[in-house]
Write an enzyme that holds these catalytic residues in place. Structure first.
Site, PDB file in Angstrom:
ATOM      1  N   GLY A  46      33.238  47.789  32.361  1.00 47.37           N
ATOM      2  CA  GLY A  46      32.602  48.082  33.680  1.00 47.37           C
ATOM      3  C   GLY A  46      33.512  48.743  34.695  1.00 47.37           C
ATOM      4  N   GLN A  51      35.995  52.297  42.710  1.00 47.65           N
ATOM      5  CA  GLN A  51      37.270  52.352  41.968  1.00 47.65           C
ATOM      6  C   GLN A  51      37.598  53.577  41.688  1.00 47.65           C
ATOM      7  OE1 GLN A  51      35.800  49.148  38.786  1.00 47.65           O
ATOM      8  NE2 GLN A  51      37.986  48.845  39.087  1.00 47.65           N
ATOM      9  N   CYS A  94      40.783  43.550  35.669  1.00 47.53           N
ATOM     10  CA  CYS A  94      40.197  44.526  36.359  1.00 47.53           C
ATOM     11  C   CYS A  94      41.055  45.737  36.362  1.00 47.53           C
ATOM     12  CB  CYS A  94      40.114  44.361  38.028  1.00 47.53           C
ATOM     13  SG  CYS A  94      39.329  45.346  39.242  1.00 47.53           S
ATOM     14  N   LEU A  95      40.399  46.847  36.074  1.00 49.60           N
ATOM     15  CA  LEU A  95      41.125  48.260  35.824  1.00 49.60           C
ATOM     16  C   LEU A  95      41.942  48.376  37.321  1.00 49.60           C
ATOM     17  CD1 LEU A  95      38.643  50.571  33.913  1.00 49.60           C
ATOM     18  CD2 LEU A  95      40.627  49.382  33.149  1.00 49.60           C
ATOM     19  N   HIS A 136      31.403  40.652  38.449  1.00 46.08           N
ATOM     20  CA  HIS A 136      32.624  41.229  38.855  1.00 46.08           C
ATOM     21  C   HIS A 136      32.306  42.523  39.735  1.00 46.08           C
ATOM     22  CE1 HIS A 136      36.763  42.160  37.653  1.00 46.08           C
ATOM     23  NE2 HIS A 136      36.458  43.692  38.175  1.00 46.08           N
ATOM     24  N   GLU A 137      31.449  43.397  38.906  1.00 46.32           N
ATOM     25  CA  GLU A 137      31.157  44.820  39.331  1.00 46.32           C
ATOM     26  C   GLU A 137      30.175  44.721  40.644  1.00 46.32           C
ATOM     27  OE1 GLU A 137      33.112  46.809  37.923  1.00 46.32           O
ATOM     28  OE2 GLU A 137      33.355  45.816  36.131  1.00 46.32           O
ATOM     29  N   HIS A 140      32.762  44.143  43.518  1.00 46.71           N
ATOM     30  CA  HIS A 140      33.340  45.406  43.982  1.00 46.71           C
ATOM     31  C   HIS A 140      32.494  46.025  45.076  1.00 46.71           C
ATOM     32  CE1 HIS A 140      36.899  46.171  41.495  1.00 46.71           C
ATOM     33  NE2 HIS A 140      36.323  45.912  40.337  1.00 46.71           N
TER      34      HIS A 140
END
Ligand code: NI
Length: 170
Positions: A46, A51, A94-95, A136-137, A140
């Site tokens: 995701g 990001q 997380c990236l 999670h997304e 963000h």
């Protein structure tokens, strides 16, 4: 492929509340394509627009690595969690927070609604990885990272881990 640099903690854009998308236009399509390419190239499940340094309420997800019944890309513009129940702990990463993973408390079942890239309403009900990823997304988009949800003990571990990393790179 149009791959963007992924913003990494503590970048300011990751702490900002992203703005609603009011019109789906060419810029939105370009953003979506770019997010999908960036997510795939980084091997993520995701990605949220902040990001890639765009403070807009857009997320993309792809679960086929985890569950082959869930083929295809999910794009959600202005996503909202309509309903959530239960609780679970599962490790996530997380990236934007490289080299750190931790188990976070999340709702076990999530029902979310948004708009896809064609302007149609998308509704997703998910458990497990899907429920985690949605929470999670969407976090963000509200300027929240999973490390903001760590317990006291995990949090001090994270600070120490960051410190060690900093020492190694200077
Ligand atoms: Ni993330």
């Amino acid at each position: 492929m149009s791959v963007s640099k992924i913003e990494v903690y503590p970048a300011a854009v990751l702490k900002r509340v992203a703005s609603e998308v009011t019109e789906i236009n060419g810029a939105t399509q370009t953003l979506i394509t770019n997010m999908v390419d960036t997510m795939k190239s980084a091997g993520g499940v995701g990605l949220a627009a902040p990001q890639v340094n765009v403070s807009k309420r857009v997320i993309v997800m792809e679960f086929s690595h985890y569950d082959e019944r869930m083929q295809g890309l999910i794009v959600m513009i202005n996503p909202e969690i309509v309903y959530a129940e239960g609780g679970m702990y599962q490790e996530e990463g997380c990236l934007s927070v490289p080299d750190f993973r931790a188990a976070i408390e999340r709702s076990a079942l999530v029902y979310a609604r948004g708009i896809d890239g064609q302007g149609k309403i998308v509704e997703i009900e998910g458990r497990g990885i899907v429920a985690i990823c949605l929470q999670h997304e969407i976090d963000h988009l509200n300027g929240v990272l999973f490390i903001d949800r760590l317990s006291e003990g995990q949090s001090s571990f994270f600070r120490k881990a960051k410190k060690i990393r900093k020492i190694k790179t200077t």
